[in-house]
Design an enzyme around this catalytic site. Structure first.
Site, PDB file in Angstrom:
ATOM      1  CB  SER A 441      -0.933   0.004   1.213  1.00 28.37           C
ATOM      2  OG  SER A 441      -1.657   1.218   1.271  1.00 28.37           O
ATOM      3  CE  LYS A 492     -11.726  -1.156  -0.688  1.00 32.95           C
ATOM      4  NZ  LYS A 492     -11.676  -0.475  -2.001  1.00 32.95           N
ATOM      5  CG  ASN A 513     -12.822   3.631   0.994  1.00 29.91           C
ATOM      6  OD1 ASN A 513     -13.747   4.308   1.441  1.00 29.91           O
ATOM      7  ND2 ASN A 513     -11.950   4.121   0.137  1.00 29.91           N
ATOM      8  N   GLY A 555     -18.564  -5.752  -9.513  1.00 28.98           N
ATOM      9  CA  GLY A 555     -18.187  -6.079  -8.150  1.00 28.98           C
ATOM     10  C   GLY A 555     -18.217  -4.876  -7.239  1.00 28.98           C
ATOM     11  N   GLY A 556     -17.485  -4.967  -6.118  1.00 23.97           N
ATOM     12  CA  GLY A 556     -17.496  -3.894  -5.134  1.00 23.97           C
ATOM     13  C   GLY A 556     -16.951  -2.589  -5.663  1.00 23.97           C
ATOM     14  CG  ASN A 577     -19.940  -8.842 -14.290  1.00 22.27           C
ATOM     15  OD1 ASN A 577     -18.785  -8.521 -14.001  1.00 22.27           O
ATOM     16  ND2 ASN A 577     -20.567  -9.859 -13.728  1.00 22.27           N
ATOM     17  CB  ALA A 580     -25.792 -10.865 -18.549  1.00 20.67           C
TER      18      ALA A 580
END
Length: 700
Positions: A441, A492, A513, A555-556, A577, A580
């Site tokens: 990070s 998350k 987050n 997704g997230g 995606n 679908a």
């Protein structure tokens, strides 16, 4: 309470179908949640039968949910014998039966009361219930009307009661002095001054960050808007240069005056040539003053002014304000600026139009810098409307603005006078980024740059949490004095469940987050989407309003970006995606927001992108899928990539991702997610510290 949270879970998870097991008499127990309810259609179903129920409306007041049977799985999945014969199912069913019985009993009582009322009041008590039958009834009736000693005793008791109540009403009851709110500062305005004096003023007119004994000409008094703060004031190079320049101007003025007098005298004493006559002096009204007389008058006036100025003390007076120095002046000023900034960004509105007015709010700030005061170890918020604007909506929104702008952190030292507190607080607020893995990070370096830029002292580190102990890890960090933390993969969703309060962005994203402690509660926000939007619009200078956006993934990361993207009012957002149905489910959650901002939404599989024509192409393509992590290229048709298209990948690294490299070959403009990372960090920093850092130096 358990039934309430079960209903909340159904609404939060947007579940419309659930499996259940029949207990008896139509009572069923859901498989995924500890909830028992009745389904009349299953009254004849055998115990242990598995059924698929369609869930209808939920009522959080009566704690009921309507159900309809979709399918019965006869003979499948019966409950174990010990569970069928146990008491657990009977107890749960008994609760439902008890609730139904209580409701039926209440209805019967109400109906009986209505019938009795219709038949008349005399029939309410039965004679048989209060007195024996027969000849004893008249005697009892006469006894009830007896006015003997018992009645006199009752009268005396009533008189005594009236006297006692009258005495009590005459007694004034006041709260003990210990409950009174003690103010640690005098009732003076707080300003910032750009100078200071060694001595404390005898009669201060304001409070400031330093003592300032005012002097000089007091006619102007102090300015309504204070000068910027200056921690230390002394005669520097600029002041000395100004003083020297003033002395030079005074010397030049004296020299010119001397030359003027000498020139006037030479003109008067110069002899006339033969045949030459002096010109008549011009007249000015009836006085007929000559120019030399007028010059002499002006010289005398200037001379008097110079003499008066020379007698004044040689000191530079910046202000006439007498200020008493207190430690919390800068904290108050920062709070004021935060409230003003919040009020400007969220200006009060009614029916979509701004509303105006004047009101006075009284805000109590305790020693820890929180809004309110301490009582019995608890902080009681106190924002009172001392003078209303006359518009309840404006008053309510003004209080909300102050509450939203309150400080996220305490001041550098407890709020008290300089005499009460002379020892500085050297503690530093701690923040971390939590993930697994987290060693890669860049957040510590980014927040360290923000800290240096804003002057906000903080410590930011990495914290790796075990995959099965995220909640325990962060609670231990907070118990040790942590102020807030960022959350990265894969926690998350767990952070979303951990939060006590969520921002609208976090609720829409379903993931968190950024977290911090406020008023003893864990607050959660999602800054990924706003970071993405700011990087595209502010750093890349690509306005999203009216644009056609293709969002890859459901997704997230894509969920967190949807609401901020919709709020930019693009013409269309296409979500593609691999599955679908997952894309359709995600888009369904944002239909209401899209209608509000007039944004067209479309969802489908990645294989359907080939059906988009050139006219239906995209201006911005955002890769929010996991393809870049896996080193794969998402199947985006070539005709969607080309000149004028921005290809954006949320992933970042030392080299371009596979998607960005391919998009660059097709002629598209490319950008990775490093700018998004910095912008979301800046938004998190603002949530924690109330100061928004400048991201340009960090991205440079």
């Amino acid at each position: 309470m358990e039934r309430y949270w079960c209903l909340r879970w159904i609404k939060q998870e947007n579940r419309n179908k659930l499996m259940a097991t029949v207990l008896k008499d139509g009572a069923v127990r859901f498989a995924e949640i500890p909830l028992v309810t009745r389904v009349p259609e299953l009254a004849q179903a055998s115990r242990g039968t598995q059924v698929l129920l369609e869930l209808g409306a939920t009522d959080e007041i009566s704690l009921e949910v309507s159900c309809r049977v979709l399918e019965i799985f006869a003979g499948e999945g019966e409950l174990p014998e010990e569970e069928l014969e146990g008491d657990a199912g009977d107890e749960e069913m008994a609760e439902v039966s008890a609730e139904a019985a209580a409701e039926a009993a209440a209805e019967d009582v109400a109906e009986q009361a209505a019938e009795d009322g219709a038949e008349g009041a005399p029939q309410a008590p039965s004679a048989d219930a209060v007195a024996p039958s027969g000849d004893d009834a008249p005697a009892d009736a006469s006894a009830a009307r007896d006015t003997g000693p018992g009645t006199a005793t009752l009268a005396k008791a009533l008189v005594l009661s009236v006297v006692v109540h009258a005495v009590l009403l005459m007694v004034r009851i006041a709260a003990p002095e210990v409950f009174e709110i003690k103010r640690s500062d005098p009732q003076l305005d707080v300003v910032l001054v750009n100078s200071k004096s060694a001595e404390k003023p005898r009669n201060p007119t304001v409070l400031a960050q330093a003592n300032l004994d005012g002097g000089g000409d007091h006619d102007a008094q102090r300015a309504t808007t204070p000068l910027p703060a200056q921690t230390e004031s002394k005669d520097g190079d600029l002041i000395k240069l100004t003083q020297r320049r003033l002395e030079q101007l005074e010397e030049e003025q004296r020299r010119l005056m001397t030359q003027s007098r000498e020139a006037a005298q030479s003109v008067r004493s110069q002899p006339l040539k033969p045949g030459e006559q002096r010109a008549d002096a011009p007249t000015r009204g009836q006085d007929e003053r000559t120019s030399t007389d007028e010059m002499a008058r002006l010289e005398a006036e200037i001379g008097r002014n110079l003499e008066h100025y020379a007698k004044r003390p040689k000191r530079m007076q910046l202000t006439a304000t007498s200020a008493q120095g207190v430690d919390y002046a800068q904290y108050y000023d920062r709070l004021r600026r935060k409230i003003e900034a919040r009020g400007t960004s969220d200006f009060p509105q009614k029916n979509g139009k701004p509303i105006y007015g004047q009101l006075i709010l009284v805000i109590n700030v305790n020693r820890q810098g929180k809004l309110g005061y301490n009582r019995d170890g608890y902080n009681i918020e106190s924002i009172d409307v001392a003078k209303s604007s006359g518009d309840p909506a404006l008053d309510r929104q003004a209080v909300a603005i102050v509450r939203a702008a309150r400080a996220r952190r305490p001041p550098a030292r407890p709020l008290m006078t300089a005499e009460q507190n002379s020892t500085p607080d050297t503690t530093i607020d701690r923040y971390v980024v939590v993930g697994n893995p987290v060693s890669h990070s860049r957040s510590p370096a980014i927040h360290a740059a923000f800290s240096r830029q804003t002057g906000e002292a903080l410590q930011y580190e990495r914290l790796e949490a075990p995959l099965d102990a995220f909640a325990d890890t962060v609670r231990r960090f907070l118990a040790e004095g942590g102020h807030g933390f960022n959350v990265t993969t894969p926690f998350k969703l767990e952070a979303y469940d951990l939060a006590d309060r969520l921002t609208p962005r976090a609720e829409a994203a379903g993931a968190v987050n950024t977290m911090w402690i406020e008023d003893g509660l864990i607050h959660g926000d999602n800054t990924d989407g706003i970071g993405l939007v700011r990087d595209i619009q502010d750093n890349l200078d690509v306005l999203l309003e009216g644009r056609r956006i293709l969002l890859l993934g459901a997704g997230g990361a894509a969920m967190g970006a949807m609401l901020p993207l919709i709020e930019c009012r693009p013409a269309r957002i296409v979500v593609a995606n691999r599955t679908a149905q997952k894309a359709s489910d995600m888009v369904e959650q944002f239909v209401e927001a899209a209608d509000q901002y007039n944004v067209e939404l479309w969802a489908g599989g990645l294989d359907a992108l080939g059906a988009l024509s050139d006219d239906e192409g995209c201006d911005v393509i955002i890769n929010a899928s996991a393809s870049s992590l896996q080193g794969e290229l998402p199947p985006v048709p070539d005709h969607l990539l080309g000149q004028g298209v921005l290809a954006y990948d949320m992933m970042y690294g030392a080299k371009p991702t596979v998607f960005l490299a391919y998009a660059a070959k097709c002629g598209a403009t490319t950008s990775d997610g490093l700018g998004m990372l910095v912008e979301q960090a800046a938004e998190a920093f603002y949530n924690w510290r109330g100061v928004r850092p400048n991201t340009a130096p960090v991205l440079a």
